[in-house]
Write a protein that holds these residues in place. Structure first.
Motif, short mmCIF file in Angstrom:
data_model
loop_
_atom_site.label_atom_id
_atom_site.label_comp_id
_atom_site.label_asym_id
_atom_site.label_seq_id
_atom_site.Cartn_x
_atom_site.Cartn_y
_atom_site.Cartn_z
N HIS A 39 -32.66 39.17 -32.61
CA HIS A 39 -31.79 38.62 -31.57
C HIS A 39 -31.93 39.44 -30.29
O HIS A 39 -31.87 40.67 -30.32
N PRO A 53 -30.73 41.05 -26.76
CA PRO A 53 -29.42 41.56 -26.34
C PRO A 53 -28.70 40.55 -25.46
O PRO A 53 -29.32 39.84 -24.66
N LEU A 54 -27.39 40.48 -25.65
CA LEU A 54 -26.58 39.54 -24.89
C LEU A 54 -26.41 40.05 -23.47
O LEU A 54 -25.96 41.18 -23.25
N LEU A 78 -24.67 40.21 -19.87
CA LEU A 78 -23.33 40.03 -19.32
C LEU A 78 -23.31 40.55 -17.88
O LEU A 78 -24.10 41.43 -17.53
N TYR A 130 -25.10 33.91 -16.75
CA TYR A 130 -25.71 34.25 -18.03
C TYR A 130 -25.33 33.30 -19.17
O TYR A 130 -26.00 33.29 -20.21
N GLY A 131 -24.26 32.52 -19.02
CA GLY A 131 -23.88 31.64 -20.12
C GLY A 131 -22.46 31.13 -20.02
O GLY A 131 -21.77 31.30 -19.02
N THR A 153 -18.64 30.85 -22.04
CA THR A 153 -17.76 31.44 -23.03
C THR A 153 -16.73 30.40 -23.47
O THR A 153 -16.10 29.76 -22.62
N ARG A 198 -19.57 33.72 -27.00
CA ARG A 198 -20.47 33.65 -25.85
C ARG A 198 -21.71 32.85 -26.23
O ARG A 198 -22.35 33.14 -27.24
N ILE A 199 -22.05 31.83 -25.43
CA ILE A 199 -23.25 31.04 -25.66
C ILE A 199 -24.17 31.26 -24.45
O ILE A 199 -23.88 30.79 -23.35
N PRO A 200 -25.25 32.01 -24.62
CA PRO A 200 -26.10 32.34 -23.47
C PRO A 200 -26.97 31.16 -23.03
O PRO A 200 -27.39 30.33 -23.83
#
Length: 239
Positions: free
Chosen positions: A2, A4-5, A7, A188-189, A191, A204-206
């Motif tokens: 995965h 990195p998310l 933000l 970035y996405g 929420t 959180r959905i990027p």
């Protein structure tokens, strides 16, 4: 594996809260003044922040505190997403925003404080604030989220297919998701706030890639919907 998310940084979040603000509270000379018609105009356009004067020569100037509250535009539980406070000292008289004039105010910058809904607090310096960019979606986020919820609520439910189920610590104790609402959107996405019988949590959905311009948002949002339709995983609301 995965990725990195991604933000927004604290400085970017502060700048974006200011850019989208429609009101603020000004505290100076022991008085609180509510300014309610910023109309999404970044107050930094008329508030010039300066570094602290050497030797504290501005200490005799009146202290000023500007308070901003970031409120979710959708009817989620606990709608306050963040609070931003700018603290400093006045170098010129405070321009009366209530007069909607073109006056500006110079302020010796003390600190910017970001307080998030989870209780975290961070401090942002002037150099960080100057270098940070406003999120390209910030001025449009409220309208985009309310449009998504009011006119395409079924698509919010569809996005749940992209959410990994959260293991229930105590199954049957009110952990089922009763309602999913869009809480926030940035470059970035998206929420979502998942409301349960007892409490809630955010997911959180990027986006496939970060946005550089609001014009790119339509394609990125559609990409999420397409990915959700292809997903075999279903994390739907109870019937």
């Amino acid at each position: 594996m995965h990725l990195p998310l991604l933000l927004p940084t604290d400085a970017e979040r502060v700048r974006s809260v200011l850019a989208a603000a429609h009101s603020m509270t000004v505290v100076t000379d022991g008085q609180r003044t509510e300014i309610r018609h910023l109309d999404g105009t970044d107050p930094l356009g008329r508030l010039h922040l300066h570094p602290a004067e050497p030797g504290g020569r501005a200490e005799h100037r009146p202290a000023i505190r500007l308070e901003f509250t970031d409120v979710a535009p959708t009817p989620v539980r606990d709608r306050v997403r963040a609070r931003v406070t700018l603290v400093g000292r006045l170098l010129t008289p405070f321009a009366a925003y209530a007069d909607e004039g073109s006056g500006s105010t110079c302020m010796e910058f003390g600190r910017a404080v970001l307080e998030t809904a989870d209780g975290a607090r961070s401090y942002v310096g002037l150099d960080e604030l100057d270098a940070a960019r406003v999120d390209p979606l910030a001025p449009y986020e409220a309208g985009m989220l309310t449009h998504l919820l009011d006119d395409h609520a079924e698509l919010v439910t569809l996005l749940l297919r992209l959410v990994r189920p959260r293991p229930a610590a105590n199954p049957g104790a009110g952990s089922a998701v009763l309602r999913a609402l869009p809480l926030a959107m940035d470059r970035y996405g998206i929420t979502l706030r998942l409301e349960e019988r007892r409490g809630h949590h955010d997911v959180r959905i990027p986006f496939p890639s970060p946005l550089d311009d609001v014009e790119q948002s339509g394609a990125q949002i559609q990409a999420l919907f397409s990915a959700a339709r292809r997903s075999s995983h279903r994390n739907t609301l109870p019937a």
